[in-house]
Design a protein around this motif. Sequence first.
Motif, mmCIF file in Angstrom:
data_model
loop_
_atom_site.group_PDB
_atom_site.id
_atom_site.type_symbol
_atom_site.label_atom_id
_atom_site.label_comp_id
_atom_site.label_asym_id
_atom_site.label_seq_id
_atom_site.Cartn_x
_atom_site.Cartn_y
_atom_site.Cartn_z
ATOM 1 N N ILE A 1 -7.735 -8.488 3.257
ATOM 2 C CA ILE A 1 -7.171 -9.844 3.195
ATOM 3 C C ILE A 1 -6.124 -9.936 2.089
ATOM 4 O O ILE A 1 -5.143 -10.677 2.202
ATOM 5 N N LEU A 2 -6.299 -9.145 1.041
ATOM 6 C CA LEU A 2 -5.416 -9.243 -0.121
ATOM 7 C C LEU A 2 -3.988 -8.810 0.183
ATOM 8 O O LEU A 2 -3.068 -9.166 -0.564
ATOM 9 N N GLN A 3 -3.754 -8.039 1.245
ATOM 10 C CA GLN A 3 -2.394 -7.580 1.524
ATOM 11 C C GLN A 3 -1.470 -8.713 1.960
ATOM 12 O O GLN A 3 -0.249 -8.546 1.955
ATOM 13 N N TYR A 4 -2.036 -9.865 2.313
ATOM 14 C CA TYR A 4 -1.220 -11.007 2.732
ATOM 15 C C TYR A 4 -1.008 -12.008 1.601
ATOM 16 O O TYR A 4 -0.437 -13.081 1.833
ATOM 17 N N MET A 5 -1.431 -11.686 0.395
ATOM 18 C CA MET A 5 -1.245 -12.593 -0.746
ATOM 19 C C MET A 5 0.116 -12.352 -1.401
ATOM 20 O O MET A 5 0.225 -12.080 -2.597
ATOM 21 N N LEU B 1 -5.594 1.625 -1.400
ATOM 22 C CA LEU B 1 -4.240 2.161 -1.370
ATOM 23 C C LEU B 1 -3.443 1.591 -0.187
ATOM 24 O O LEU B 1 -2.245 1.291 -0.303
ATOM 25 N N ASN B 2 -4.115 1.437 0.931
ATOM 26 C CA ASN B 2 -3.438 0.849 2.093
ATOM 27 C C ASN B 2 -3.040 -0.601 1.816
ATOM 28 O O ASN B 2 -1.927 -1.030 2.146
ATOM 29 N N THR B 3 -3.952 -1.372 1.180
ATOM 30 C CA THR B 3 -3.652 -2.759 0.851
ATOM 31 C C THR B 3 -2.496 -2.859 -0.138
ATOM 32 O O THR B 3 -1.579 -3.679 0.032
ATOM 33 N N LEU B 4 -2.512 -2.031 -1.156
ATOM 34 C CA LEU B 4 -1.427 -2.059 -2.139
ATOM 35 C C LEU B 4 -0.085 -1.654 -1.514
ATOM 36 O O LEU B 4 0.962 -2.211 -1.853
ATOM 37 N N THR B 5 -0.120 -0.697 -0.611
ATOM 38 C CA THR B 5 1.127 -0.265 0.034
ATOM 39 C C THR B 5 1.697 -1.373 0.910
ATOM 40 O O THR B 5 2.909 -1.631 0.891
ATOM 41 N N LYS B 6 0.856 -2.027 1.704
ATOM 42 C CA LYS B 6 1.333 -3.127 2.543
ATOM 43 C C LYS B 6 1.899 -4.256 1.679
ATOM 44 O O LYS B 6 2.941 -4.856 2.008
ATOM 45 N N LEU B 7 1.221 -4.528 0.578
ATOM 46 C CA LEU B 7 1.685 -5.597 -0.314
ATOM 47 C C LEU B 7 3.020 -5.231 -0.952
ATOM 48 O O LEU B 7 3.940 -6.060 -1.034
ATOM 49 N N ALA B 8 3.181 -3.981 -1.361
ATOM 50 C CA ALA B 8 4.429 -3.549 -1.995
ATOM 51 C C ALA B 8 5.577 -3.515 -0.989
ATOM 52 O O ALA B 8 6.715 -3.870 -1.318
ATOM 53 N N ALA B 9 5.289 -3.090 0.234
ATOM 54 C CA ALA B 9 6.343 -3.034 1.250
ATOM 55 C C ALA B 9 6.861 -4.421 1.595
ATOM 56 O O ALA B 9 8.016 -4.569 2.011
ATOM 57 N N THR B 10 6.044 -5.440 1.406
ATOM 58 C CA THR B 10 6.466 -6.811 1.692
ATOM 59 C C THR B 10 7.220 -7.415 0.521
ATOM 60 O O THR B 10 8.269 -8.053 0.702
ATOM 61 N N THR B 11 6.725 -7.214 -0.687
ATOM 62 C CA THR B 11 7.362 -7.807 -1.870
ATOM 63 C C THR B 11 8.575 -7.017 -2.350
ATOM 64 O O THR B 11 9.473 -7.575 -2.963
#
Length: 970
Positions: free
Chosen positions: A198-202, A233-243
């Motif tokens: 869920i955190l990847q959409y924050m 790692l997957n969550t952090l990568t998705k979050l970084a690719a968006t920001t």
Amino acid sequence: MLGTRVSSFSENLGEPEQDANSALTELDKGLRSGKVGEQCEAIVRFPKLFEKYPFPILINASLLKLADVFRMGSNFLRLCILRVCQQSEKHLDKISNVDEFVRRIYSVIHSNDPIARSVTLRTFGAVASIIPERQQIHHSIRRSLDSHDNVEVEAAIYAAIQFAAQSKTFAVSMCNKVSHMIQGQATTANMKLKLIPILQYMHHDTTTAAMVRTLCLNLLPSYPARDFVLVILNTLTKLAATTLVDIPNQVLLLLKYLKDDPRWDVKFKALQHLYELAKPGAHIWPPGAVDDLIDYVLNSNKNKILMPGLCVVQVLVESPKICYQHRTANTKLRELCDQHSYSPYPAIAAQAIQILTEILCCCFELNIQPEGTEDVTTALQTLILLLTFNEQKQPKHLKTALKCAVRLCEAKPDYSDTFVDLLGSRLDNVDGDYTIVICEALGAIGSLKPDTLLPQLPKILELLKSISTIENPTNIQTSTKKMLCTLIFQLLSGYKWNDETRNAIFATVDNSTNLWSNYCIGRAAVRYGHHEIGAYILRQLTEQVSSEHFHFWLACLREMSEAEALLSDEDSSTLVSRLDKAVIHYNKAIAALKAASTPSHNLSFQAEYMRIRAEFLQCLAQLIYTCNILCVVPPPAIGTTIVQNTRDEHQKHGYITNQMRKCVKEFKNCGDLHWKLYQTAFDADPVTLEIMQILQQMCVLTEQCVETVCTNVSRIREGPMEFGGKNVKLESRELVKGCENALRAAQNLLQENEQEGIASVLQDTTTSIITHRRVEIMKKIVEILARANLPVPRFFFQILQSTSVKLAISPQPRVMGEFISVQAGSQLAVKVEGVIQHGMKSGLFRKIEQMVISVTSQLQSGAKNKEFDSKISEQISVLTQTVTPHKDFFSAQFLLAFPRGGQYLIVVEASVIDEKNNTWKTGPKSSLTVKVPEEQKLLPISIPGISTNGNVILMPEDSLFVKPHQKKTL
């Protein structure tokens, strides 16, 4: 045989709507059935109904009915409705009564059954795109996260993920809740693994994104288990690719786990995440990160690291910056690729050579000479030889290597001879799929530089003869035969056929029992302008098809090929007779094409294409007849008087001047027809559009030449005319040569003008403007243009991209064909809704960015007015609106005014604007009839009465006004 073509646009919108209503009524009966099976059958048919009739009225009514069933039905029916919502995601925003839809489903959230609540939460998650800010649903999700039932908690997590992706408010409010649950001791490890994504959409604001990143980084040392590390790692990568701002830190983190973590799963996932972060561009990576990655891959001997590592490097070298930095041969990247370009594993060698090829091609495009080009080409040739000699066939890696060869030849054509010789030497030593792949590569290189294929003609003919003698060829051998024939058509483009090559093609067709293969060969022949070969093949196929429509289709192609073969045959007869015979053949082809058309295959493009071609040939023949007038009809005796009266020097030649000016108008009209057809070909491939542009330029060139002769205007271009751009495709190359030859001949007309102008000034006399010399030049231009090989475009046979637009207009008359009544003085609100439908390959050549809806209103006839003014009917009201489609749906509204009574024709037409802001007249077009009654004029009458001061006194019991047709005798 007709190719995959989109169905014709529906001009009768009432009939599809009636079918939609009937289908909805039938499904509604199933929903009301008392049997669960019939209810389920009706529910699962709704997604297909939405795809077929994707209009808001139907979708809104259908989903409200499903919401009723969801409220009253069983959990199994609710699960089926959940699947309908998930499959119909792009149609959800067409629901107009969102509040009522949510209210009916939300009532189930208060059920005592946790399964019912779980399905409800998942349903809300499926429709989160249309209700992202519903606070009551947010509260229900947060409350369900604290449930003691695992099924309900998992459903709440699913809904939380969906809403967090859509709603900033929900994401920010859930951040603390999710973080407490993840850090809490009461939450199980399995549940934490499901909560972390869920955190990847924050990512809706920088503060929340930074807080979430800090939380995940703190969780990594606390939960070192493999599953937790992979998820975080997957969550952090998705979050970084968006920001994007966290990409440098995330790259460093992934490189750290790649080097330090001993688990292969973690290393592999780290490389996959680096691949995702490489796509935004190497310029975002921190300094030194690329070198660190290359060092690690260079020092690793494990294929598990080499393959994904090289994939990451391949994405990075798409950046010109990386290519420029590694243009020299002594860099680490070049060392890595050179080391593995001769690897015994073909996959690794192909990947390394692909990276080197990208660097070389990028440098060539930037006009930079890279180092080590010979080493790269040598390694590529070695890989191709290794794969073709290897008994274990690996066509995937061979295709990769051949793509690199074609890429190099495209960037630097000097390599074409080298690779053609290499592939030609292996052509007769391989079989099966390899032969087809090598033929495709030869064709790709031949399209760039056709002359390189000529030395391979004997070998191709020998291989073709050997395959043609096989009695029962396999599918691969049949495909190989078609590819070899196509290669021959490519390399002989612009050359005359010898008897050996012609007989080889004829023998291949005669010995084949596969009629579809023969048709493909004939189609390839006419595509490359070899109409004599195509006519021979199509002549045999005409009587060997099972359908009447196919028979006329082949007859159409045969007539067209015979017409073009006549034009290119110099020895058959004179130019005029060849043009006349070609026009006759084209008229026969058009008649056959009309018989080949069906409702599902209207063949409108083909019919218009051939009609314009016949029109152009007729114009050429008419121009020849006009030129011959100079020898037949002498100038009039009163030519000087006509010149004085008209002040037109060209009128002294009399009849020929007027006829040539008519020819100018005809060629201009022909060019306009080409442009109109071009605007309708939205789905056409680039080569087809290029051919149509060249044909239009031919009309413009001829128009300018004739105009130069018969008027005082000289518009022939001084420099070379660009036909189709710089990189002209092989199919249209001969057509371009003919146009350029005609342009060079047309330059003589300008020289004639200059010379005669100088002579007239020196001698102080008037010169003859339309001379025999100029007429001969015009005949030469006509001869050149008529002999130019016409390639039949691919769009004539196949559609690789299919796009259609369906319109629904309201209001509609109650009975089709009748008119809509509008009261005088009022206005009519017209709503236009449309759906864009795509084929298998949507957006292959171009995409729809905007739709232009135009509504035209024209008065057809006045009501009760026998003396109808024709000038009034010429007054046309046009309203235009540009809308942007949303999930292939668009709508527009217009308010039409009718200034006077009568019958109006309302025409609604749609046009398309692509991503390059080009407008395409694709249609469809629909019409409505509106009838407005004329206002009834009322005449005042006077009633006799007593007048004391000269005024008339009106009696109260009499009417003050009467209608015009109710005359009273006073």
